[in-house]
Design an enzyme around this catalytic site. Structure first.
Site, PDB file in Angstrom:
ATOM      1  N   ASP A  30       0.848  -1.187   0.000  1.00  0.00           N
ATOM      2  CA  ASP A  30       0.000   0.000   0.000  1.00  0.00           C
ATOM      3  C   ASP A  30       0.889   1.244   0.000  1.00  0.00           C
ATOM      4  OD1 ASP A  30      -3.217   0.537   0.953  1.00  0.00           O
ATOM      5  OD2 ASP A  30      -1.802   2.217   1.137  1.00  0.00           O
ATOM      6  N   ILE A  31       0.512   2.251  -0.775  1.00  0.00           N
ATOM      7  CA  ILE A  31       1.324   3.461  -0.904  1.00  0.00           C
ATOM      8  C   ILE A  31       1.293   4.303   0.377  1.00  0.00           C
ATOM      9  CG2 ILE A  31      -0.425   5.079  -1.783  1.00  0.00           C
ATOM     10  CD1 ILE A  31       1.605   5.841  -3.992  1.00  0.00           C
ATOM     11  N   ASN A  87     -13.076  -3.448   2.205  1.00  0.00           N
ATOM     12  CA  ASN A  87     -14.049  -2.378   2.336  1.00  0.00           C
ATOM     13  C   ASN A  87     -14.994  -2.419   1.138  1.00  0.00           C
ATOM     14  OD1 ASN A  87     -12.774  -1.434   4.679  1.00  0.00           O
ATOM     15  ND2 ASN A  87     -11.331  -0.215   3.496  1.00  0.00           N
ATOM     16  N   GLN A  94     -14.510   2.468   1.091  1.00  0.00           N
ATOM     17  CA  GLN A  94     -13.882   2.007  -0.146  1.00  0.00           C
ATOM     18  C   GLN A  94     -13.648   3.216  -1.038  1.00  0.00           C
ATOM     19  OE1 GLN A  94     -16.050  -0.839  -2.588  1.00  0.00           O
ATOM     20  NE2 GLN A  94     -14.249  -1.234  -3.863  1.00  0.00           N
ATOM     21  N   HIS A 100     -10.170  -5.217  -3.446  1.00  0.00           N
ATOM     22  CA  HIS A 100      -8.830  -5.428  -2.879  1.00  0.00           C
ATOM     23  C   HIS A 100      -8.964  -5.854  -1.431  1.00  0.00           C
ATOM     24  CE1 HIS A 100      -9.983  -1.189  -2.588  1.00  0.00           C
ATOM     25  NE2 HIS A 100      -9.351  -1.142  -1.438  1.00  0.00           N
ATOM     26  N   LEU A 101      -8.115  -6.807  -1.074  1.00  0.00           N
ATOM     27  CA  LEU A 101      -8.033  -7.262   0.313  1.00  0.00           C
ATOM     28  C   LEU A 101      -6.842  -6.552   0.951  1.00  0.00           C
ATOM     29  CD1 LEU A 101      -8.195 -10.954   1.506  1.00  0.00           C
ATOM     30  CD2 LEU A 101      -6.427  -9.417   2.309  1.00  0.00           C
ATOM     31  N   HIS A 102      -7.093  -5.853   2.062  1.00  0.00           N
ATOM     32  CA  HIS A 102      -6.005  -5.243   2.830  1.00  0.00           C
ATOM     33  C   HIS A 102      -5.423  -6.304   3.763  1.00  0.00           C
ATOM     34  CE1 HIS A 102      -7.024  -0.851   2.168  1.00  0.00           C
ATOM     35  NE2 HIS A 102      -8.198  -1.386   1.883  1.00  0.00           N
TER      36      HIS A 102
END
Ligand code: 5GP
Ligand code: ZN
Length: 114
Positions: A30-31, A87, A94, A100-102
């Site tokens: 993640d950025i 989310n 979201q 996407h899965l965090h």
């Protein structure tokens, strides 16, 4: 999908630090990490939200968890614990409309989440 940030990352048009890749799944850092380990696991095929998933997508969505567990092992956080969060929509925060899965780990998390 042409105007989707994560489709562009999948296509290599926007750089990301890959943690895992195969024919159908990509994982990347993640950025703006919310934890010492914060990796996003995405299907390469565009699905906007879990609301848009069909029963036929179940194996692909299941693979997001399998890849998250693999990355958690590789990052050394499998035993200490990790959180998997998806989310869905506005109330859930979201912001990118490509499923996407965090994978988050490396610190204790509160429950319930904010
Ligand atoms: P959401 O709020 O949609 O569940 O999560 C979107 C996530 O994507 C956020 O954690 C955000 O930091 C991350 N993100 C947004 N833009 C980029 C980007 O260009 N590259 C990477 N690697 N992550 C991004
Ligand atoms: Zn997309």
């Amino acid at each position: 999908m042409t105007d989707c940030l994560f489709c562009k990352i999948v296509a290599g048009e926007i750089p990301a630090k890959a943690a895992y890749e195969d024919a159908e799944v990509l994982a990347f850092d993640d950025i703006n990490p919310a934890a010492p380990v914060h990796v996003l696991v995405v299907p390469k095929r565009h699905i906007a939200t879990l609301n848009d998933a069909s029963p036929a997508d179940a194996p692909l969505l299941g693979r997001l968890f399998e890849v998250a567990a693999r990355v958690a092992r590789e990052r050394g956080v499998a035993a200490s614990g990790w959180r998997a969060t998806v989310n869905v929509g506005r109330d859930a925060h979201q912001l990118v409309f490509h499923v996407h899965l965090h994978l988050m780990a490396g610190r204790p998390f509160a429950w319930p989440p904010g």
